[in-house]
Write a protein that holds these residues in place. Sequence first.
Motif, PDB file in Angstrom:
ATOM      1  N   UNK A 137       0.834  -1.197   0.000  1.00  0.00           N
ATOM      2  CA  UNK A 137       0.000   0.000   0.000  1.00  0.00           C
ATOM      3  C   UNK A 137       0.869   1.247   0.000  1.00  0.00           C
ATOM      4  N   UNK A 138       1.909   1.274   0.836  1.00  0.00           N
ATOM      5  CA  UNK A 138       2.795   2.433   0.911  1.00  0.00           C
ATOM      6  C   UNK A 138       3.452   2.700  -0.441  1.00  0.00           C
ATOM      7  N   UNK A 139       3.918   1.653  -1.100  1.00  0.00           N
ATOM      8  CA  UNK A 139       4.545   1.804  -2.414  1.00  0.00           C
ATOM      9  C   UNK A 139       3.555   2.391  -3.410  1.00  0.00           C
ATOM     10  N   UNK A 140       2.331   1.899  -3.385  1.00  0.00           N
ATOM     11  CA  UNK A 140       1.294   2.400  -4.296  1.00  0.00           C
ATOM     12  C   UNK A 140       0.999   3.874  -4.047  1.00  0.00           C
ATOM     13  N   UNK A 141       0.887   4.264  -2.794  1.00  0.00           N
ATOM     14  CA  UNK A 141       0.580   5.658  -2.467  1.00  0.00           C
ATOM     15  C   UNK A 141       1.696   6.595  -2.944  1.00  0.00           C
ATOM     16  N   UNK A 142       2.939   6.176  -2.801  1.00  0.00           N
ATOM     17  CA  UNK A 142       4.054   7.008  -3.270  1.00  0.00           C
ATOM     18  C   UNK A 142       4.064   7.068  -4.789  1.00  0.00           C
ATOM     19  N   UNK A 194       0.444  10.456  -3.919  1.00  0.00           N
ATOM     20  CA  UNK A 194      -0.375  10.889  -2.783  1.00  0.00           C
ATOM     21  C   UNK A 194       0.495  11.550  -1.724  1.00  0.00           C
ATOM     22  N   UNK A 195       1.691  11.018  -1.505  1.00  0.00           N
ATOM     23  CA  UNK A 195       2.590  11.527  -0.471  1.00  0.00           C
ATOM     24  C   UNK A 195       3.999  11.081  -0.765  1.00  0.00           C
ATOM     25  N   UNK A 196       4.956  11.780  -0.179  1.00  0.00           N
ATOM     26  CA  UNK A 196       6.353  11.355  -0.243  1.00  0.00           C
ATOM     27  C   UNK A 196       6.881  11.027   1.146  1.00  0.00           C
ATOM     28  N   UNK A 197       5.951  10.751   2.066  1.00  0.00           N
ATOM     29  CA  UNK A 197       6.316  10.454   3.452  1.00  0.00           C
ATOM     30  C   UNK A 197       5.342   9.428   4.006  1.00  0.00           C
TER      31      UNK A 197
END
Length: 401
Positions: free
Chosen positions: A79-84, A88-91
């Motif tokens: 999920x984190x990889x997808x959001x970056x 969506x975010x860089x943090x």
Amino acid sequence: MIADRTTLQRRLDQATGHLETPVAAVDLAAFDNNAAELTARAGGKPLRVASKSVRCRPLLERVLARPGWHGVMAYSLPEAIWLVREGVTDDVLVAYPTVNRAALAELAADEKLANAISIMVDSVAHLDVVDAVTAPGKRPDVRLCIDLDASWKPAGALHVGVRRSPVHSAAQAGSLAQRIVARPGFKLIGLMSYEAQIAGLGDDPPRQALRGRAIRLLQARSFAEIVRRRGAAVAAVREHADLAFVNGGGTGSVAATSADPAVTEVTAGSGLYGPTLFDSYRNWRPTPAAFFALSVVRRPAPRIATVHGGGWIASGPAERSRQPQPYLPAGLRFKTDEGPGEVQTPLLGAVADTLRPGDRVWFRHAKAGELCEHVNELQLIDGETAAPAPTYRGEGHAFLG
């Protein structure tokens, strides 16, 4: 900002009347009001949004665009990889340890991802998993955050709180930090502690005054203890590493946790939607913002209206507090020997006599983001109009599925 229920029902029905049920909706006015209230309660410290409590990319982007909000606490590394990758975010802080080898390989192969994502660890075994996927010399440094157990252990084997990290004492945190910084290929940048027995436990359960008083006493003593221990743990870890952040709290403890001098940022998410579990908090009750509607399909008897579906039970202990609750129109309740069912749910009450097949009943979910696992899109309600926004499921993702 609790809206008049009749007015709210009219708005929801007007905005979504052209859609077939089940339909899920988020009232943007309530969502934005909750976001502002959480910012005020954070007392100037940045808020990291808990994505598991939102599970809708457009709404994550909406709250991150507001002052006082920065960064995402994700619940899985994919999920984190997808959001970056989606911008969506860089943090992103991944809240739970990961052993997903494919995701770890992707993280290690991309410097942008490695610079944007921090993963959670509570033992050197988690470091071993990363090294087994990609050797230290063949990857950028992987950013790490230590998970400090925030449960309260007042005496002996007594344990108050959830079972998370084995790192409980300041000495254990310092020892783990020392071992991390001695390992090539890693960068220790954060410490997190989630006081679930405070942030995730309502202190004013309905019709349980004695239990409420006991919970408040427990929480007061537990919070005093975690403030002391967290401060000592941060000091112990900082002997070995420069921490970029110390994360704590959740919706139910934003004001208290933000007052802890050791904490640099606070996490919140459920308060944006205002699910029913937060109706039992005294210090702050968010405005209900997320709802789902089911259609009445039959009238089996006087004062009973049956809707199609309804068994959207929340995770946690199998008890009444995890059931969705009929909300609009007011005055409906479940049949005790049936409850909310997979394919049908009988609802009792005098108001049931006013309902006919085709009418709608609006429910509130017990927990926040889990609503999104049942629908492909949320209808974002602005006044009396609706615009669809895909959930994670609607974008083809079931990160815990």
